[in-house]
Scaffold this active site. Structure first.
Site, PDB file in Angstrom:
ATOM      1  N   SER A 149       0.843  -1.204   0.000  1.00 18.60           N
ATOM      2  CA  SER A 149       0.000   0.000   0.000  1.00 18.60           C
ATOM      3  C   SER A 149       0.874   1.247   0.000  1.00 18.60           C
ATOM      4  CB  SER A 149      -0.888   0.019   1.240  1.00 18.60           C
ATOM      5  OG  SER A 149      -1.513   1.284   1.362  1.00 18.60           O
ATOM      6  N   TYR A 188      -2.905  -1.505  10.027  1.00 20.15           N
ATOM      7  CA  TYR A 188      -2.873  -1.670   8.562  1.00 20.15           C
ATOM      8  C   TYR A 188      -1.513  -1.243   7.999  1.00 20.15           C
ATOM      9  CZ  TYR A 188      -4.232  -1.302   3.660  1.00 20.15           C
ATOM     10  OH  TYR A 188      -4.297  -1.456   2.300  1.00 20.15           O
TER      11      TYR A 188
HETATM   12  N1  LIG Z   1      -8.817  -0.159  -1.820  1.00 17.45           N
HETATM   13  C1  LIG Z   1      -7.743   0.589  -1.536  1.00 17.45           C
HETATM   14  O1  LIG Z   1      -7.818   1.844  -1.451  1.00 17.45           O
HETATM   15  C2  LIG Z   1      -6.407  -0.070  -1.339  1.00 17.45           C
HETATM   16  C3  LIG Z   1      -5.277   0.755  -1.260  1.00 17.45           C
HETATM   17  C4  LIG Z   1      -4.034   0.180  -1.077  1.00 17.45           C
HETATM   18  C5  LIG Z   1      -3.918  -1.200  -0.978  1.00 17.45           C
HETATM   19  N2  LIG Z   1      -5.035  -1.985  -1.053  1.00 17.45           N
HETATM   20  C6  LIG Z   1      -4.869  -3.424  -0.948  1.00 17.45           C
HETATM   21  O2  LIG Z   1      -5.396  -4.023  -2.114  1.00 17.45           O
HETATM   22  C7  LIG Z   1      -5.801  -5.362  -1.816  1.00 17.45           C
HETATM   23  C8  LIG Z   1      -7.230  -5.588  -2.305  1.00 17.45           C
HETATM   24  O3  LIG Z   1      -8.076  -4.712  -1.587  1.00 17.45           O
HETATM   25  P1  LIG Z   1      -9.510  -4.240  -2.091  1.00 17.45           P
HETATM   26  O4  LIG Z   1      -9.577  -2.789  -1.836  1.00 17.45           O
HETATM   27  O5  LIG Z   1      -9.800  -4.768  -3.427  1.00 17.45           O
HETATM   28  O6  LIG Z   1     -10.417  -4.923  -0.959  1.00 17.45           O
HETATM   29  P2  LIG Z   1     -11.693  -5.890  -0.993  1.00 17.45           P
HETATM   30  O7  LIG Z   1     -12.634  -5.465  -2.073  1.00 17.45           O
HETATM   31  O8  LIG Z   1     -12.177  -5.940   0.401  1.00 17.45           O
HETATM   32  O9  LIG Z   1     -11.061  -7.298  -1.399  1.00 17.45           O
HETATM   33  C9  LIG Z   1     -10.289  -8.028  -0.499  1.00 17.45           C
HETATM   34  C10 LIG Z   1     -10.131  -9.434  -1.046  1.00 17.45           C
HETATM   35  O10 LIG Z   1      -9.314 -10.196  -0.149  1.00 17.45           O
HETATM   36  C11 LIG Z   1      -9.977 -11.411   0.161  1.00 17.45           C
HETATM   37  N3  LIG Z   1      -9.627 -11.866   1.505  1.00 17.45           N
HETATM   38  C12 LIG Z   1      -9.662 -11.148   2.653  1.00 17.45           C
HETATM   39  N4  LIG Z   1      -9.322 -11.918   3.695  1.00 17.45           N
HETATM   40  C13 LIG Z   1      -9.075 -13.160   3.207  1.00 17.45           C
HETATM   41  C14 LIG Z   1      -8.698 -14.388   3.791  1.00 17.45           C
HETATM   42  N5  LIG Z   1      -8.511 -14.526   5.115  1.00 17.45           N
HETATM   43  N6  LIG Z   1      -8.537 -15.458   2.987  1.00 17.45           N
HETATM   44  C15 LIG Z   1      -8.750 -15.340   1.651  1.00 17.45           C
HETATM   45  N7  LIG Z   1      -9.093 -14.207   1.041  1.00 17.45           N
HETATM   46  C16 LIG Z   1      -9.257 -13.121   1.808  1.00 17.45           C
HETATM   47  C17 LIG Z   1     -11.460 -11.084   0.033  1.00 17.45           C
HETATM   48  O11 LIG Z   1     -12.210 -12.255  -0.277  1.00 17.45           O
HETATM   49  P3  LIG Z   1     -13.201 -13.032   0.721  1.00 17.45           P
HETATM   50  O12 LIG Z   1     -13.810 -12.014   1.628  1.00 17.45           O
HETATM   51  O13 LIG Z   1     -14.168 -13.678  -0.220  1.00 17.45           O
HETATM   52  O14 LIG Z   1     -12.329 -14.003   1.412  1.00 17.45           O
HETATM   53  C18 LIG Z   1     -11.460 -10.161  -1.177  1.00 17.45           C
HETATM   54  O15 LIG Z   1     -11.468 -10.896  -2.370  1.00 17.45           O
HETATM   55  C19 LIG Z   1      -5.648  -5.518  -0.294  1.00 17.45           C
HETATM   56  O16 LIG Z   1      -4.417  -6.145  -0.012  1.00 17.45           O
HETATM   57  C20 LIG Z   1      -5.627  -4.078   0.196  1.00 17.45           C
HETATM   58  O17 LIG Z   1      -4.964  -3.937   1.420  1.00 17.45           O
HETATM   59  C21 LIG Z   1      -6.273  -1.456  -1.239  1.00 17.45           C
END
Ligand SMILES: NC(=O)c1ccc[n+]([C@@H]2O[C@H](COP(=O)([O-])OP(=O)(O)OC[C@H]3O[C@@H](n4cnc5c(N)ncnc54)[C@H](OP(=O)(O)O)[C@@H]3O)[C@@H](O)[C@H]2O)c1
Length: 259
Positions: free
Chosen positions: A137, A150
């Site tokens: 991130s 986080y």
């Molecule tokens: N959105 C942002 O602004 C942002 C910014 C920087 C970095 N990120 C990073 O980008 C990545 C994706 O985030 P996103 O924003 O797309 O979030 P999201 O829509 O909440 O997606 C998170 C994904 O991770 C999976 N997941 C969570 N816990 C899990 C577990 N214990 N086992 C297996 N799968 C798991 C969830 O699937 P299930 O719930 O079906 O298991 C879901 O598919 C993350 O690493 C996040 O930290 C996001």
């Protein structure tokens, strides 16, 4: 079409991962989709039955992750890319500092990623052009309020990947760290603060796929947002803290009344 790769993508049920899965499938790659929820993965797999493999797993469960990798190995005999995107976010609400919250976030973001790395490496080593990528991130550029858990988890992912890059270089396993700014996903939907320069999940996925194709060491975006974070991080500490610290509600109200 590009060369068809065998890709393991975690966090494929939602947000950035779902958009990545769509784009990689659209480009003709074979993608093993992992998350805990099966339904969204099945819905996508129905559209690309010859390319997509549904491999549900809770990534904090080392046995489930090993089984997932075994299933991928049995289907494809190895992996070209592992894109470890799954993650979670919870904010610390001081004055209550919660070690349990920190543990929950660390278990998914750090241990979950480590479980996948352990399981993916033997498969990647059989590829002619292996790449291991993980989503960190942009928060790692600048400590932000409420991000004790986080931010620390993503700082661990950054160090993990950058250290691995050194140790995997001789074997030819390339390493990519992905550092997004704010992305519009279910993870950020309930954020109660401004998210400057936020991009859509589709836009984020396009930037990630392009960076992976180019073999970038780090994929960070949006550029201007990252530059601002780096600029503030480079300021004298007193100024940096004054600019980023969490304001007490009373201060915010006083400021609003003065404006
Ligand atoms: N959105 C942002 O602004 C942002 C910014 C920087 C970095 N990120 C990073 O980008 C990545 C994706 O985030 P996103 O924003 O797309 O979030 P999201 O829509 O909440 O997606 C998170 C994904 O991770 C999976 N997941 C969570 N816990 C899990 C577990 N214990 N086992 C297996 N799968 C798991 C969830 O699937 P299930 O719930 O079906 O298991 C879901 O598919 C993350 O690493 C996040 O930290 C996001």
């Amino acid at each position: 079409m590009n060369h068809q790769r065998r890709i393991w993508l975690t966090g494929a049920s939602s947000g950035i991962g779902l958009a990545l899965a769509e784009q990689l499938a659209e480009q003709g790659h074979r993608v093993a989709l992992t998350a805990r929820r099966r339904e969204p993965l099945l819905a996508l797999a129905e559209r690309y039955p010859d390319q997509l493999l549904v491999v549900t797993a809770d990534l904090t469960d080392v046995h489930a992750v090993r089984e997932a990798a075994e299933r991928i190995d049995a289907a494809w005999g190895g992996l070209d890319w592992a894109v470890l995107n799954a993650g979670t976010c919870e904010y610390m609400e001081l004055p209550h500092f919660s070690a349990a919250l920190l543990e929950r976030v660390m278990r998914v973001n750090v241990l979950g990623t480590a479980n996948c790395i352990e399981a993916a490496l033997p498969l990647l080593r059989r590829s002619s052009a292996p790449r291991l990528a993980a989503v960190g991130s942009s928060v790692t550029y600048l400590p932000l309020p409420r991000a004790e858990a986080y931010g620390a988890s993503k700082a661990a992912v950054r160090y993990l990947m950058q250290s691995l890059e050194l140790d995997l270089a001789d074997e030819g396993v390339a390493v990519t760290l992905i550092s997004p700014g704010f992305v519009d996903t279910p993870l950020t939907a309930n954020n109660d603060f401004a998210m400057p320069m936020r991009v859509s999940a589709e836009d984020a996925a396009r930037r990630i796929v392009r960076g992976l194709e180019r073999g970038q060491r780090e994929i960070r975006f949006p550029g201007r947002f990252i530059s601002v974070l780096r600029l503030i991080a480079a300021l004298p500490a007193g100024l940096r803290v004054a600019l980023t610290r969490r304001r007490r509600k009373s201060e915010i109200t006083a400021q609003q009344e003065a404006n």
